[in-house]
Design a protein around this motif. Sequence first.
Motif, PDB file in Angstrom:
ATOM      1  N   ILE A  47      41.172 -54.368   2.504  1.00  0.00           N
ATOM      2  CA  ILE A  47      40.315 -53.220   2.204  1.00  0.00           C
ATOM      3  C   ILE A  47      41.144 -51.994   1.870  1.00  0.00           C
ATOM      4  O   ILE A  47      40.892 -51.289   0.880  1.00  0.00           O
ATOM      5  CB  ILE A  47      39.378 -52.925   3.399  1.00  0.00           C
ATOM      6  CG1 ILE A  47      38.362 -54.058   3.563  1.00  0.00           C
ATOM      7  CG2 ILE A  47      38.658 -51.586   3.209  1.00  0.00           C
ATOM      8  CD1 ILE A  47      37.522 -53.946   4.820  1.00  0.00           C
ATOM      9  N   TRP A  50      42.736 -52.072  -1.555  1.00  0.00           N
ATOM     10  CA  TRP A  50      41.842 -51.755  -2.667  1.00  0.00           C
ATOM     11  C   TRP A  50      41.513 -50.272  -2.708  1.00  0.00           C
ATOM     12  O   TRP A  50      41.326 -49.704  -3.783  1.00  0.00           O
ATOM     13  CB  TRP A  50      40.547 -52.567  -2.543  1.00  0.00           C
ATOM     14  CG  TRP A  50      40.697 -53.968  -3.033  1.00  0.00           C
ATOM     15  CD1 TRP A  50      41.241 -55.021  -2.374  1.00  0.00           C
ATOM     16  CD2 TRP A  50      40.304 -54.478  -4.309  1.00  0.00           C
ATOM     17  NE1 TRP A  50      41.207 -56.153  -3.148  1.00  0.00           N
ATOM     18  CE2 TRP A  50      40.638 -55.859  -4.345  1.00  0.00           C
ATOM     19  CE3 TRP A  50      39.697 -53.910  -5.430  1.00  0.00           C
ATOM     20  CZ2 TRP A  50      40.384 -56.655  -5.454  1.00  0.00           C
ATOM     21  CZ3 TRP A  50      39.434 -54.714  -6.528  1.00  0.00           C
ATOM     22  CH2 TRP A  50      39.781 -56.064  -6.545  1.00  0.00           C
ATOM     23  N   GLN A  51      41.429 -49.632  -1.539  1.00  0.00           N
ATOM     24  CA  GLN A  51      41.017 -48.235  -1.494  1.00  0.00           C
ATOM     25  C   GLN A  51      42.159 -47.274  -1.766  1.00  0.00           C
ATOM     26  O   GLN A  51      41.929 -46.103  -2.035  1.00  0.00           O
ATOM     27  CB  GLN A  51      40.394 -47.927  -0.126  1.00  0.00           C
ATOM     28  CG  GLN A  51      39.091 -48.656   0.117  1.00  0.00           C
ATOM     29  CD  GLN A  51      38.527 -48.402   1.498  1.00  0.00           C
ATOM     30  OE1 GLN A  51      39.229 -47.903   2.381  1.00  0.00           O
ATOM     31  NE2 GLN A  51      37.253 -48.742   1.700  1.00  0.00           N
ATOM     32  N   ARG A  67      37.454 -61.281  -8.113  1.00  0.00           N
ATOM     33  CA  ARG A  67      36.842 -61.015  -6.799  1.00  0.00           C
ATOM     34  C   ARG A  67      35.324 -60.948  -6.924  1.00  0.00           C
ATOM     35  O   ARG A  67      34.604 -61.483  -6.073  1.00  0.00           O
ATOM     36  CB  ARG A  67      37.383 -59.711  -6.222  1.00  0.00           C
ATOM     37  CG  ARG A  67      36.778 -59.403  -4.853  1.00  0.00           C
ATOM     38  CD  ARG A  67      37.397 -58.191  -4.194  1.00  0.00           C
ATOM     39  NE  ARG A  67      36.726 -57.889  -2.936  1.00  0.00           N
ATOM     40  CZ  ARG A  67      37.010 -56.860  -2.147  1.00  0.00           C
ATOM     41  NH1 ARG A  67      37.988 -56.023  -2.484  1.00  0.00           N
ATOM     42  NH2 ARG A  67      36.344 -56.663  -1.031  1.00  0.00           N
ATOM     43  N   TYR A  68      34.844 -60.312  -7.971  1.00  0.00           N
ATOM     44  CA  TYR A  68      33.400 -60.215  -8.194  1.00  0.00           C
ATOM     45  C   TYR A  68      32.795 -61.603  -8.409  1.00  0.00           C
ATOM     46  O   TYR A  68      31.733 -61.927  -7.866  1.00  0.00           O
ATOM     47  CB  TYR A  68      33.133 -59.330  -9.410  1.00  0.00           C
ATOM     48  CG  TYR A  68      31.672 -59.129  -9.737  1.00  0.00           C
ATOM     49  CD1 TYR A  68      30.884 -58.260  -8.994  1.00  0.00           C
ATOM     50  CD2 TYR A  68      31.084 -59.808 -10.806  1.00  0.00           C
ATOM     51  CE1 TYR A  68      29.540 -58.061  -9.295  1.00  0.00           C
ATOM     52  CE2 TYR A  68      29.741 -59.625 -11.119  1.00  0.00           C
ATOM     53  CZ  TYR A  68      28.978 -58.750 -10.366  1.00  0.00           C
ATOM     54  OH  TYR A  68      27.651 -58.584 -10.671  1.00  0.00           O
ATOM     55  N   GLU A  71      33.008 -63.491  -4.846  1.00  0.00           N
ATOM     56  CA  GLU A  71      32.313 -62.939  -3.686  1.00  0.00           C
ATOM     57  C   GLU A  71      30.868 -62.528  -3.957  1.00  0.00           C
ATOM     58  O   GLU A  71      30.005 -62.712  -3.097  1.00  0.00           O
ATOM     59  CB  GLU A  71      33.086 -61.724  -3.138  1.00  0.00           C
ATOM     60  CG  GLU A  71      34.481 -62.062  -2.611  1.00  0.00           C
ATOM     61  CD  GLU A  71      35.182 -60.852  -2.020  1.00  0.00           C
ATOM     62  OE1 GLU A  71      34.508 -59.798  -1.848  1.00  0.00           O
ATOM     63  OE2 GLU A  71      36.392 -60.941  -1.750  1.00  0.00           O
ATOM     64  N   ALA A 137      32.414 -52.564  -7.062  1.00  0.00           N
ATOM     65  CA  ALA A 137      33.808 -52.276  -6.694  1.00  0.00           C
ATOM     66  C   ALA A 137      33.969 -50.836  -6.194  1.00  0.00           C
ATOM     67  O   ALA A 137      34.737 -50.577  -5.256  1.00  0.00           O
ATOM     68  CB  ALA A 137      34.716 -52.529  -7.892  1.00  0.00           C
ATOM     69  N   GLU A 140      31.134 -50.450  -2.832  1.00  0.00           N
ATOM     70  CA  GLU A 140      31.273 -51.325  -1.672  1.00  0.00           C
ATOM     71  C   GLU A 140      32.716 -51.703  -1.354  1.00  0.00           C
ATOM     72  O   GLU A 140      33.034 -51.967  -0.198  1.00  0.00           O
ATOM     73  CB  GLU A 140      30.439 -52.599  -1.890  1.00  0.00           C
ATOM     74  CG  GLU A 140      28.950 -52.311  -2.047  1.00  0.00           C
ATOM     75  CD  GLU A 140      28.120 -53.577  -2.081  1.00  0.00           C
ATOM     76  OE1 GLU A 140      28.626 -54.636  -1.659  1.00  0.00           O
ATOM     77  OE2 GLU A 140      26.953 -53.520  -2.538  1.00  0.00           O
ATOM     78  N   TRP A 141      33.561 -51.755  -2.352  1.00  0.00           N
ATOM     79  CA  TRP A 141      34.953 -52.116  -2.088  1.00  0.00           C
ATOM     80  C   TRP A 141      35.851 -50.895  -1.937  1.00  0.00           C
ATOM     81  O   TRP A 141      37.008 -51.027  -1.549  1.00  0.00           O
ATOM     82  CB  TRP A 141      35.502 -52.992  -3.210  1.00  0.00           C
ATOM     83  CG  TRP A 141      34.725 -54.250  -3.443  1.00  0.00           C
ATOM     84  CD1 TRP A 141      33.793 -54.811  -2.616  1.00  0.00           C
ATOM     85  CD2 TRP A 141      34.802 -55.107  -4.589  1.00  0.00           C
ATOM     86  NE1 TRP A 141      33.293 -55.949  -3.169  1.00  0.00           N
ATOM     87  CE2 TRP A 141      33.885 -56.171  -4.376  1.00  0.00           C
ATOM     88  CE3 TRP A 141      35.556 -55.089  -5.761  1.00  0.00           C
ATOM     89  CZ2 TRP A 141      33.712 -57.183  -5.308  1.00  0.00           C
ATOM     90  CZ3 TRP A 141      35.376 -56.095  -6.692  1.00  0.00           C
ATOM     91  CH2 TRP A 141      34.460 -57.140  -6.457  1.00  0.00           C
TER      92      TRP A 141
END
Length: 336
Positions: A47, A50-51, A67-68, A71, A137, A140-141
């Motif tokens: 996490i 990605w952030q 990833r999309y 997931e 993305a 939520e990501w």
Amino acid sequence: MATIRKRNRKWHVQIRRKDHPTLTRSFDMRKHARAWAREEESKLDRIQAWQSPVSMHRLTLGDIVRRYRDEEVPKKRGADVETTILNAFLRSELVNNKLSEIEPAHFAAWRDKRLQHVRPATICRELGIYQHMFGVAIKEWGLPLATNPLAEVRKPKRDDRTPHRIPDSMVLQLEEAAMKGRTPLIIALLRFALETAMRRGELLALQWSDINLERQLLHIPKTKNGCPRTIPLTPAATAILLSLGRTKETSFVFPITRSALAQCWRRLCRRAELKDVRFHDLRHEAISRFFELGLSLPEVALISGHKDHRMLMHYTHLRPELIVLKLNATEPRDHY
């Protein structure tokens, strides 16, 4: 770093990370506590990766797509089709760009190049998928993007194509073409689609357990708009089902895959020398026929599953010559 302590014969785990809520859990065995701590810390690492603003220079567009696909897409009803679209997109050069380099202009150039090979409606659908992908993305990501790059990309104008009416003569052409092929089931499927106005996915998912022949009712548990519906069966639809008969090999009424049906339909149209006729035109034809039979708008909406009556009108293509016959059948009124 996770903290593991033994208290009252239990192993307590506590994980603290900046900008994240504290995670705690208790276990009877130390090895279980350590395993859980490793798993949760690994999730937090992904996490934070990605952030982080640095991720924009490290991750590529392909990383987002994969990833999309892995997931988010499996949660959707049209997962198979969307997975195919994303896998094809992963073969393009655009996915090799770093996220820090991606701009709306990249997708605009991709759109223009793609328009040379596919219809505008296909482009609109694909751009919609990619826009939703970036939305997930960001929201939520935690991807550090200020705006969705697809939000500023203009979608091409869709074709103003009027769906074909499919008269009985055209149905006969398709049936004759089907008899020359190796999929006789397509004839029953074609006829049943005209009698029920069901969508292609609904037809292929139809099981014998969804049908009550005695009451002439058919239940559709999964629909495009998420609202199950039960539709009446015409005498012709009932006769088609009785002619098929139920077998022990499968629970599906029409055991054929989506891709096989698409390929079969293309071959049928080619053999019948019909151009620009789509399987979805059968649904338009069926809805139009229901109105011409005299069914009311709510009755047809119950069969078709449309919530929006304006969209139902989009599927309705009445023949003016039949309206002339109706007008001529009415009693003349006195003129003043």
